[in-house]
Enzyme design. Structure first.
Site, PDB file in Angstrom:
ATOM      1  N   TRP A 159       0.812  -1.222   0.000  1.00  0.00           N
ATOM      2  CA  TRP A 159       0.000   0.000   0.000  1.00  0.00           C
ATOM      3  C   TRP A 159       0.844   1.271   0.000  1.00  0.00           C
ATOM      4  CZ3 TRP A 159       1.784   2.607   4.051  1.00  0.00           C
ATOM      5  CH2 TRP A 159       2.267   1.869   5.155  1.00  0.00           C
ATOM      6  N   LYS A 183      -2.391  -8.406  -7.748  1.00  0.00           N
ATOM      7  CA  LYS A 183      -3.222  -8.347  -6.552  1.00  0.00           C
ATOM      8  C   LYS A 183      -2.713  -7.174  -5.719  1.00  0.00           C
ATOM      9  CE  LYS A 183      -3.360  -8.987  -2.728  1.00  0.00           C
ATOM     10  NZ  LYS A 183      -3.649  -7.947  -1.675  1.00  0.00           N
ATOM     11  N   ALA A 185      -2.707  -4.092  -2.746  1.00  0.00           N
ATOM     12  CA  ALA A 185      -3.019  -4.091  -1.318  1.00  0.00           C
ATOM     13  C   ALA A 185      -4.473  -3.691  -1.103  1.00  0.00           C
ATOM     14  CB  ALA A 185      -2.090  -3.137  -0.574  1.00  0.00           C
ATOM     15  N   SER A 240       6.070  -7.198   3.320  1.00  0.00           N
ATOM     16  CA  SER A 240       6.835  -7.569   4.517  1.00  0.00           C
ATOM     17  C   SER A 240       7.587  -8.878   4.319  1.00  0.00           C
ATOM     18  CB  SER A 240       5.872  -7.714   5.697  1.00  0.00           C
ATOM     19  OG  SER A 240       4.963  -8.770   5.417  1.00  0.00           O
ATOM     20  N   GLU A 261      10.754  -8.272  -2.843  1.00  0.00           N
ATOM     21  CA  GLU A 261      11.218  -6.968  -2.349  1.00  0.00           C
ATOM     22  C   GLU A 261      10.604  -6.802  -0.974  1.00  0.00           C
ATOM     23  OE1 GLU A 261      13.443  -5.822  -5.762  1.00  0.00           O
ATOM     24  OE2 GLU A 261      13.340  -5.103  -3.714  1.00  0.00           O
ATOM     25  N   CYS A 295      10.244   1.333   2.535  1.00  0.00           N
ATOM     26  CA  CYS A 295      11.119   0.208   2.880  1.00  0.00           C
ATOM     27  C   CYS A 295      12.572   0.641   2.956  1.00  0.00           C
ATOM     28  CB  CYS A 295      10.987  -0.871   1.816  1.00  0.00           C
ATOM     29  SG  CYS A 295      11.353  -0.228   0.168  1.00  0.00           S
ATOM     30  N   GLU A 390      11.698  -2.859  11.924  1.00  0.00           N
ATOM     31  CA  GLU A 390      11.389  -1.772  10.993  1.00  0.00           C
ATOM     32  C   GLU A 390      10.301  -0.911  11.627  1.00  0.00           C
ATOM     33  OE1 GLU A 390       9.538  -3.202   7.398  1.00  0.00           O
ATOM     34  OE2 GLU A 390      10.764  -1.839   6.228  1.00  0.00           O
TER      35      GLU A 390
END
Ligand SMILES: NC(=O)c1ccc[n+]([C@@H]2O[C@H](COP(=O)([O-])OP(=O)(O)OC[C@H]3O[C@@H](n4cnc5c(N)ncnc54)[C@H](O)[C@@H]3O)[C@@H](O)[C@H]2O)c1
Ligand SMILES: O=C[C@H](O)CS(=O)(=O)O
Length: 491
Positions: A159, A183, A185, A240, A261, A295, A390
């Protein structure tokens, strides 16, 4: 008819149905999409599942032969038309993004440009998929290597960058001659569906790009169907590490090629010889972009003794100046976090750090209704959650270090390996530290490293493969060796 909480110049870009082959699919049920800044209902979107996913895979398979057989120049032209439509409708796409993801309009506009740059880049790369001839060892034989599209691909996206994380996957796949099922988020389906509508307008053939939308529960079912399908030959996931690990396991039975990723835990190191003002500006960009929800955000800031107090003081001053609010408001520089869970996680990280002795220099509290104040914590140490996890929020924990060797050891003490950054004006140190950091990407004297031309990706638990650059095409191509015999001698 639902009226969105925001106005679009082209209301037909607010699409609520999924895209499968030549049709928009409403599905039997729908799920709600909310504005993270206000909680307002934006749209009710098709809540598809396993059976729909199989139909989308079949549509992608049906479209594959003709799309793969199309001359690369024609695929490139279609991609260029798609990119042009992103630019043409950039304001509406940005408004959709701010509405469903929350980032300030200025950042959303920047992401549309960034997202379109991947389509433009790979439209060019489409025409440079070269094969090889290899010097033969047998006069009767010739060795050729072809590079061909891998086939039907799946993409599951996050997202935080609702346009760019899709185009960074779909553009190289289509450029290579593959077809795709996306697909998106559940928090941000509207941008994905608008991209599908613009792809349709650009003349991409039906079935080349399919978008299957679902809520959190249905995403699991959709994901399982994509992973289990033998027709799907490649899965590209951005999200994630936890989910990446699960998808990797789910793909094992079908031996899929994977691009992952995943999560990060970026160190941001400031040496005594750094330009401190430049380092502060780099930290501001790296830490607070997208409210810290990227990220590649600086997650641990390591500052050498000699400049520690100067750096934390200046960083706290700059962070306190950031204007936080609704992304639609002029001048807002930081929007809300994506949801209540994200806010609670950030609060927990800050409280844990304070409980363990961190010094709060600015922020440290919620801002109505779903935002968190840009925060700087001094005197952070390795025992804190913010050092191991994170943060994914606008919180900068600043750690002190004494020597170069110590900084490298601290920076590498994580299972993650996506982005890293350091500031130094010593050429020897730049090479020593750049080579020693165990990360896929290293920013030297900069906090902003992402662009379509470079290989973006991580090592260790941050993922597999690279997106962007000429290497980004490799994910979507298979190598085929042809051994031609019977050449013989001239008769
Ligand atoms: N490395 C990168 O380029 C990159 C980019 C953006 C975000 N991320 C990472 O993503 C995380 C935050 O994004 P997020 O909260 O959307 O991640 P997430 O892993 O929760 O979700 C990502 C996507 O996976 C889907 N998903 C979740 N569980 C699934 C399952 N069991 N089966 C199939 N699909 C499933 C979600 O619906 C979403 O589309 C952070 O860790 C961040 O570092 C990495
Ligand atoms: O969050 C993940 C994105 O890949 C960050 S960036 O926009 O590519 O820097």
């Amino acid at each position: 008819m639902q009226q969105p909480a925001f106005a679009l110049s082209d209301p037909s870009l607010l699409v609520r149905d999924a895209r499968i082959g030549a049709h928009w699919r409403a599905g039997e049920r729908r799920f709600d999409v909310h504005d993270p800044a206000t909680g307002a209902l934006l749209a009710e979107v098709a809540n598809l599942g396993e059976a729909d996913t199989h139909e989308a895979i079949a549509a992608a398979a049906a479209a594959l032969p003709a799309w793969a057989a199309l001359p690369a120049k024609q695929r490139a032209a279609a991609l260029q038309r798609w990119a042009a439509l992103l630019h043409q409708h950039a304001e509406d796409l940005a408004r959709l993004m701010t509405a469903e993801q929350g980032k300030p309009l200025a950042e959303a506009r920047g992401e549309i440009t960034f997202g379109a740059s991947f389509i433009e880049w790979f439209a060019e790369e489409a025409r440079r998929v070269y094969g090889e001839t290899i010097p033969t060892t047998d006069p009767d034989k010739r060795y050729l290597v072809l590079r061909q599209p891998i086939g039907v691909c799946a993409a599951i996206t996050p997202w935080n960058f609702p346009v760019a994380m899709i185009t960074r996957k779909v553009a190289p796949a289509l450029a290579a001659g593959c077809t795709v099922v996306v697909k998106p988020a559940e928090q941000t389906p509207l941008c994905a569906l608008a991209l599908a509508e613009l792809a349709r307008r650009a003349g991409l053939p039906d079935g080349v790009l399919n978008v299957v939308t679902g809520d959190g529960a249905q995403s699991v079912a959709i994901g399982r169907a994509l992973c289990a399908s033998d027709t799907v030959r490649h899965l590209s996931f951005t999200g994630s590490t936890e989910v990446g690990r699960l998808l990797m396991a789910q793909c094992a039975p079908s031996i899929k090629k994977l691009a992952l990723e995943l999560g990060g835990n970026a160190p941001f190191i400031v040496f005594d010889d750094a330009d401190v003002d430049a380092a502060v500006e780099g930290a501001m960009i790296s830490k607070y972009r997208n409210a810290g929800q990227t990220c590649v955000c600086a997650n641990r800031l390591y500052v050498q003794d000699g400049v520690y107090e100067a750096f934390v003081t200046k960083l706290a001053e700059r962070a306190a100046q950031l204007r936080v609010g609704n992304g639609f408001e002029a001048g807002v520089q930081q929007g809300p976090l994506i949801d209540a869970d994200a806010l609670a996680k950030v609060e927990a990280h800050v409280q844990d750090a304070l409980d363990q002795g961190a010094r709060l220099l600015t922020g440290g509290h919620r801002l109505a209704p779903h935002s968190y104040a840009p925060t700087v914590l001094a005197d952070a140490h390795a025992g804190m959650r913010c050092a191991r996890e994170e943060i994914f929020g606008p919180v900068a924990p600043v750690f002190r270090f004494h020597t170069e060797a110590e900084a490298i050891a601290l920076a590498n003490a994580t299972e993650f390996g996506l982005a890293s950054y350091f500031y130094s004006r010593d050429m020897g140190r730049i090479f020593r530290v750049g080579e020693a950091l165990e990360y896929g990407m290293v920013g030297v004297n900069t906090g902003l490293i992402s662009t379509a031309e470079v290989p973006f990706g991580g090592v260790k638990h941050s993922g597999l493969g690279r997106e962007g650059s000429r290497h980004g095409m490799d994910e979507y191509l298979e190598m085929k060796y042809l051994c031609l015999a019977g050449i013989g001698a001239a008769r």
